[in-house]
Scaffold this motif. Structure first.
Motif, PDB file in Angstrom:
ATOM      1  N   ARG A  43      16.658  73.501 -10.162  1.00  0.00           N
ATOM      2  CA  ARG A  43      16.967  74.859 -10.618  1.00  0.00           C
ATOM      3  C   ARG A  43      16.213  75.217 -11.900  1.00  0.00           C
ATOM      4  NH1 ARG A  43      21.027  78.900 -11.280  1.00  0.00           N
ATOM      5  NH2 ARG A  43      19.792  80.579 -12.204  1.00  0.00           N
ATOM      6  N   TYR A  44      16.069  74.281 -12.826  1.00  0.00           N
ATOM      7  CA  TYR A  44      15.628  74.650 -14.167  1.00  0.00           C
ATOM      8  C   TYR A  44      14.246  74.134 -14.572  1.00  0.00           C
ATOM      9  CZ  TYR A  44      20.404  76.252 -14.716  1.00  0.00           C
ATOM     10  OH  TYR A  44      21.601  76.910 -14.551  1.00  0.00           O
ATOM     11  N   LEU A  51      10.367  73.337 -18.552  1.00  0.00           N
ATOM     12  CA  LEU A  51      11.673  73.973 -18.487  1.00  0.00           C
ATOM     13  C   LEU A  51      11.460  75.472 -18.351  1.00  0.00           C
ATOM     14  CD1 LEU A  51      14.801  73.686 -18.778  1.00  0.00           C
ATOM     15  CD2 LEU A  51      14.470  74.179 -21.207  1.00  0.00           C
ATOM     16  N   CYS A  53      12.202  78.593 -19.276  1.00  0.00           N
ATOM     17  CA  CYS A  53      12.869  79.301 -20.353  1.00  0.00           C
ATOM     18  C   CYS A  53      11.814  79.992 -21.191  1.00  0.00           C
ATOM     19  CB  CYS A  53      13.667  78.322 -21.231  1.00  0.00           C
ATOM     20  SG  CYS A  53      12.617  77.209 -22.189  1.00  0.00           S
ATOM     21  N   ASN A  69      17.756  68.592 -22.482  1.00  0.00           N
ATOM     22  CA  ASN A  69      18.462  68.898 -21.244  1.00  0.00           C
ATOM     23  C   ASN A  69      18.599  67.681 -20.328  1.00  0.00           C
ATOM     24  OD1 ASN A  69      19.201  71.892 -20.635  1.00  0.00           O
ATOM     25  ND2 ASN A  69      17.299  72.021 -21.807  1.00  0.00           N
ATOM     26  N   ARG A 446      16.440  83.159 -20.815  1.00  0.00           N
ATOM     27  CA  ARG A 446      17.021  81.831 -20.981  1.00  0.00           C
ATOM     28  C   ARG A 446      16.403  81.129 -22.184  1.00  0.00           C
ATOM     29  NH1 ARG A 446      15.793  79.174 -15.842  1.00  0.00           N
ATOM     30  NH2 ARG A 446      17.364  80.576 -14.951  1.00  0.00           N
ATOM     31  N   THR A 451      20.854  75.761 -21.014  1.00  0.00           N
ATOM     32  CA  THR A 451      21.172  74.943 -19.840  1.00  0.00           C
ATOM     33  C   THR A 451      21.749  73.576 -20.203  1.00  0.00           C
ATOM     34  OG1 THR A 451      18.802  74.412 -19.832  1.00  0.00           O
ATOM     35  CG2 THR A 451      19.565  76.061 -18.266  1.00  0.00           C
TER      36      THR A 451
END
Length: 586
Positions: A43-44, A51, A53, A69, A446, A451
């Motif tokens: 997902r991330y 990442l 973001c 993370n 994000r 996360t």
């Protein structure tokens, strides 16, 4: 597998046992966390290991949070999770190095040519460096032979050993790290600004929800308004010694050990000269409080560092003295000298000796400022108390610790803890995966720390129960009583279908139960003393039979469905720590 030397011992456990509840839960929890990690990663993180973001510099949501993370993933693999966990966190580490080398600031001066340089943050404090290294510093548990890992370990250590002319972080004359802000471009030797800490201006309202609760960029700046006094050394810099420890554990090069002990010993001397308490500032001239007008408690993140929360106007204590304990644990690993434990124990006693009665209740201080001790609470100052007890195994060191949870279990007062803790972790994993699926954020809304709350590799209870160990905090090594290897697959971690429960710990022995829940196939494992073979086994008792031993490892064969409680005698901290796996040691 060939025997490394004549002292090697192989034992057979063939007593059949019904698989205990804790064993079934433990094996399933490792599987559940591993599957959830795959969901999280898919997902991330993108195909490059970046990442997804908005990459920024800063203490709120910088590169440290990006790789943080994956906190817990190296331990999960070293416990026995599948190799996919190792591959994912290594891929993410490579990706985050590229991502934040490419990322540049516009207004923060020292990161305009890249937030990373030479694959390391350009300059920041060790509170955040520790978070950056929370994954990398534990890679050696599973994969120390990786050439890139070895090159980086030595390069990173060199930044703090006066080996890189662009990173003159260490002053060998005064035995200090020159600033709270250090890194691959050296120390920051001026007052820090709020911009240095907060990063470039960014749109907040309606787009981001910063973890500190700021509603706009002005409040992000205000958060760091008082974080100015960074020149000189601070106990948090002791966390840098883990870099030298890692380098030493690769090949035993003595220069890394010498530097680590020189630096830690200097801090021990400063504590002794300051009534047993680590001062929070050492000036560039090597004097206590030298960069803060002689105040031993001064400086950013110091004993007197209480700041205003901009959103509420409330006061918040923000000392990071506790991060310094890493250095004393590293020195203990290298020497076995318990005087390094004494330094922290003495400080705990010295701080708590200033207790007083307030409204008929005994209260303990946690901070010190111009008016003396303050921030009194009913709880004793206990930062690092668990480490002190764990390293000493002296029951007198339990006095600042509540004997609940894991400690209560080890003390015999909480027998249901293993099953209860493991069951709770299933609910934690479920909630995190549900959070991932409900998360409606997009990469451009994000922040790197958004996360963190979804990371499913929460393995404190596994570390405690399987290894008899402490969960490593940011950038620290693993301290544990035993660890396991799979000789058939030539990897770190307990073999498939095997479960382990550490039941008691003393200074000289450990009792654990090992079970093979597979009713069809035998399993073979190697048990090692400590995370880095620092403990020497002197004897093993299995099914009431004692076996002499003089080695940091031994082999156990577990027949199908077999299990047993075993007691291992040991001498702790008598071997030089090493990343070498048991079959690679002479």
């Amino acid at each position: 597998m060939e025997k490394p030397n004549a002292n090697w011992l192989t034992l057979l456990i063939d007593t059949p046992v019904p698989p205990p509840d804790w064993a079934l839960l433990q094996r399933e929890l490792i599987r559940a966390q591993s599957r959830a990690c795959e969901v999280f990663y898919d997902r991330y993180f993108d195909a490059r290991g970046y990442l997804m973001c908005v990459p920024r510099w800063g203490g709120n949501d910088g590169p440290d949070d990006a790789i943080e993370n994956l906190t817990g993933w190296p331990i999960l693999h070293a416990l026995g999770a599948p190799d996919s966990i190792l591959h994912m966190y290594k891929h993410a580490w490579e990706g985050h190095l590229r991502q934040y080398t490419e990322a540049r600031t516009v207004e923060v001066p020292f990161a305009r040519d890249g937030m990373y340089y030479k694959e390391f943050p350009v300059m920041f404090d060790w509170f955040h460096h520790g978070e950056t290294l929370t994954v990398f510093n534990l890679q050696g548990l599973s994969d120390a032979c990786d050439l890139k890992f070895q090159q980086r370990v030595r390069r990173y250590a060199g930044f703090y050993m006066d080996e890189d002319p662009q990173a003159a972080n260490y002053d060998p004359r005064h035995k200090i790290i020159r600033s709270l802000f250090t890194g691959s471009r050296g120390p920051l030797l001026r007052k820090a600004t709020a911009l240095d800490w907060a990063g470039d201006p960014i749109e907040i309202e309606g787009r981001f929800k910063p973890a500190h609760g700021e509603r706009n960029f002005e409040e992000m700046l205000a958060h760091f308004e008082e974080y100015t006094d960074i020149v000189g050394d601070h106990p948090a810099n002791l966390a840098a010694t883990t870099l030298a420890l890692n380098a030493y554990m690769l090949a035993g090069e003595v220069k890394y050990k010498d530097w680590l002990l020189e630096y830690v010993d200097a801090w021990a001397e400063r504590a002794a000269a300051n009534n047993g308490i680590l001062p929070s500032n050492i000036g560039l001239d090597g004097t206590i409080g030298g960069a803060c007008g002689g105040r031993w408690y001064g400086g950013c993140y110091g004993w007197g560092f209480t700041v205003v929360v901009p959103q509420t106007g409330e006061l918040s204590d923000r000392t990071t003295i506790q991060r310094g304990i890493a250095g004393f644990g590293n020195a203990l690993l290298l020497t076995g000298d318990r005087r390094y434990v004494d330094v922290w124990r003495t400080m705990l006693d010295a701080v708590n000796a200033n207790k007083k009665t307030i409204n008929g209740r005994e209260m303990y201080p946690h901070m010190h400022g111009d008016e003396g001790w303050y921030s009194y609470t009913p709880q004793p100052y206990s930062q690092g108390a668990l480490d002190v007890y764990y390293w000493s195994m002296d029951r007198a060191d339990l006095k600042y610790l509540p004997q609940t949870g894991w400690l209560g279990y080890l003390e015999g007062s909480n027998p249901d803890y293993p099953v209860e803790a493991l069951r709770q972790e299933f609910e934690t994993v479920r909630q995190k995966v549900e959070g991932i699926r409900r998360d409606a954020s997009t990469p451009d809304t994000r922040m790197s720390d958004d996360t963190l709350r979804f990371n499913p590799a929460i393995n404190s209870c596994l570390t405690q129960l399987m290894l008899g160990g402490l969960t490593p905090r940011h950038g620290e090594p693993l301290h544990c009583r035993v660890r396991y290897f799979d000789p058939l697959n030539r990897r770190a971690g307990i073999p498939e279908d095997v479960a382990a429960l550490v039941e008691t710990l003393t200074d000289t022995d450990v009792t654990l139960t090992l079970v093979n829940i597979n009713s069809v196939h035998e399993r073979t494992l190697i048990v090692q003393g400590g995370a880095y073979a620092e403990h020497q086994f002197t004897g093993v008792t299995v099914d009431s039979r004692e076996h002499a031993l003089n080695h940091p490892s031994f082999t156990l064969r577990l027949a199908p469905g077999a299990g047993s409680r075993i007691t291992i005698k040991m001498n702790r901290y008598v071997n030089q720590p090493t990343f070498a796996f048991p079959w690679d040691r002479g």
